[in-house]
Design a protein around this motif. Structure first.
Motif, PDB file in Angstrom:
ATOM      1  N   ALA A  82       0.827  -1.205   0.000  1.00 50.13           N
ATOM      2  CA  ALA A  82       0.000   0.000   0.000  1.00 50.13           C
ATOM      3  C   ALA A  82       0.862   1.256   0.000  1.00 50.13           C
ATOM      4  N   VAL A  83       1.999   1.205   0.708  1.00 51.53           N
ATOM      5  CA  VAL A  83       2.912   2.350   0.740  1.00 51.53           C
ATOM      6  C   VAL A  83       3.730   2.420  -0.542  1.00 51.53           C
ATOM      7  N   PHE A  84       4.283   1.285  -0.951  1.00 54.23           N
ATOM      8  CA  PHE A  84       5.096   1.267  -2.170  1.00 54.23           C
ATOM      9  C   PHE A  84       4.274   1.646  -3.400  1.00 54.23           C
ATOM     10  N   ALA A 160       6.473  -2.108  10.025  1.00 58.97           N
ATOM     11  CA  ALA A 160       7.871  -2.056  10.450  1.00 58.97           C
ATOM     12  C   ALA A 160       8.798  -2.432   9.298  1.00 58.97           C
ATOM     13  N   LEU A 161       8.438  -3.468   8.548  1.00 58.09           N
ATOM     14  CA  LEU A 161       9.251  -3.853   7.392  1.00 58.09           C
ATOM     15  C   LEU A 161       9.236  -2.754   6.335  1.00 58.09           C
ATOM     16  N   THR A 162       8.095  -2.124   6.153  1.00 58.98           N
ATOM     17  CA  THR A 162       8.010  -1.025   5.198  1.00 58.98           C
ATOM     18  C   THR A 162       8.930   0.120   5.612  1.00 58.98           C
ATOM     19  N   ALA A 163       9.040   0.337   6.912  1.00 57.10           N
ATOM     20  CA  ALA A 163       9.887   1.422   7.405  1.00 57.10           C
ATOM     21  C   ALA A 163      11.359   1.174   7.115  1.00 57.10           C
ATOM     22  N   VAL A 164      11.790  -0.094   7.167  1.00 55.34           N
ATOM     23  CA  VAL A 164      13.216  -0.382   7.029  1.00 55.34           C
ATOM     24  C   VAL A 164      13.613  -0.833   5.620  1.00 55.34           C
ATOM     25  N   LYS A 256      10.680   5.324  -1.702  1.00 58.56           N
ATOM     26  CA  LYS A 256      10.544   3.878  -1.820  1.00 58.56           C
ATOM     27  C   LYS A 256      10.501   3.502  -3.295  1.00 58.56           C
ATOM     28  N   LEU A 257      11.210   2.436  -3.653  1.00 56.86           N
ATOM     29  CA  LEU A 257      11.302   2.031  -5.038  1.00 56.86           C
ATOM     30  C   LEU A 257      10.486   0.762  -5.282  1.00 56.86           C
ATOM     31  N   SER A 258       9.772   0.737  -6.393  1.00 55.64           N
ATOM     32  CA  SER A 258       9.000  -0.443  -6.768  1.00 55.64           C
ATOM     33  C   SER A 258       9.837  -1.440  -7.561  1.00 55.64           C
ATOM     34  N   TRP A 259      11.153  -1.198  -7.595  1.00 54.13           N
ATOM     35  CA  TRP A 259      12.076  -2.107  -8.284  1.00 54.13           C
ATOM     36  C   TRP A 259      13.354  -2.149  -7.466  1.00 54.13           C
ATOM     37  N   SER A 260      14.199  -3.118  -7.765  1.00 55.54           N
ATOM     38  CA  SER A 260      15.430  -3.276  -7.003  1.00 55.54           C
ATOM     39  C   SER A 260      16.451  -2.224  -7.398  1.00 55.54           C
TER      40      SER A 260
END
Length: 260
Positions: A82-84, A160-164, A256-260
């Protein structure tokens, strides 16, 4: 919370609701998959429970809560997406420009996944009763006392995972690994008594252990609300710790990136 803050949170929740109704497939799949696995695994669960002394168990007592807990943690991916998604659509900066604070952004992304988690648990347990003859010896209210903090804990793992995590690939890998690790160590895949000895001192360090402890206390031991207060409190403690972690590390200005 001031009216403006509440309005921004409500707007975020409404957006998530619209997107979920537009594409409910992820919710449906996460609800159907544990039931499909139960079709094949119930005999193994029955054998494991009977070997553990539950002579009249049919396997649903372990399989339904175990699969419910395991697949609930796969919801972690959806929370982060949802954030990405906002970053991928280039709408994140608009949210910030509208005056949304970090706490509002986090709160707005928590409400809908929390409701989805509770709905998913209700659907799996309900189907367990109808399709797999799940017999709950204790109080259904006690199951709810465990389900609510468990759902909040799962959602906050996602936040939490989204934050890091900086990329969606990082989030996906970590979320899937954690879901499987929690399922195994917490006793979702097999009764905890049948797991290797080395897992026993480690198991209380994962929220799935407390969820399974609470559910089995109600389902197998006939427990009531008072009997699940310790597991529920442990899950609340996990949720509080994860919330603090999120607020410390979440940066609204981090791309935040939607790709590596």
């Amino acid at each position: 919370m001031r009216d403006g803050s509440l309005g921004r949170v409500v707007a975020l929740v409404r957006q998530d609701c619209r997107l979920l109704l537009r594409d409910p497939a992820p919710l449906i799949v996460r609800t159907v998959m544990p039931l499909l696995i139960m079709v094949f695994m119930q005999p193994l669960f029955r054998a494991a429970l009977r070997a553990d002394g539950e002579s009249d168990a049919n396997g649903a007592e372990q399989g339904v809560p175990g699969m419910a807990v395991m697949f609930l943690f796969f919801l972690v991916n959806i929370v982060g997406f949802a954030v990405f998604r906002e970053h991928g659509w280039n709408t994140w900066d608009r949210l910030r420009a509208a005056g949304a604070r970090t706490g509002e952004l986090v709160a707005g992304r928590v409400v809908m996944p929390l409701l989805v988690a509770l709905l998913q648990l209700a659907a799996v347990f309900g189907a367990g009763v109808l399709l797999f003859d799940l017999r709950v010896r204790g109080s259904w209210a006690a199951l709810l006392v465990v389900a609510v903090p468990l759902s909040l804990c799962v959602v906050m793992v996602g936040m939490a995972l989204t934050a890091v995590c900086r990329t969606i690939a990082q989030l996906s890998v970590l979320a899937n690994l954690l879901a499987l690790f929690f399922a195994g160590l917490g006793g979702a895949l097999a009764p905890h008594a049948t797991l290797p000895d080395w897992t026993r001192p480690l198991a209380p360090g994962v929220p799935s252990y407390w969820a399974m402890r609470g559910f089995t206390t109600v389902i197998l031991d006939g427990g009531g609300v008072a009997d699940v207060l310790v597991p529920a409190a442990a899950l609340c403690a996990f949720a509080v710790g994860l919330t603090a972690l999120t607020l410390v590390f979440f940066r609204a200005d981090q791309r935040k990136l939607s790709w590596s």
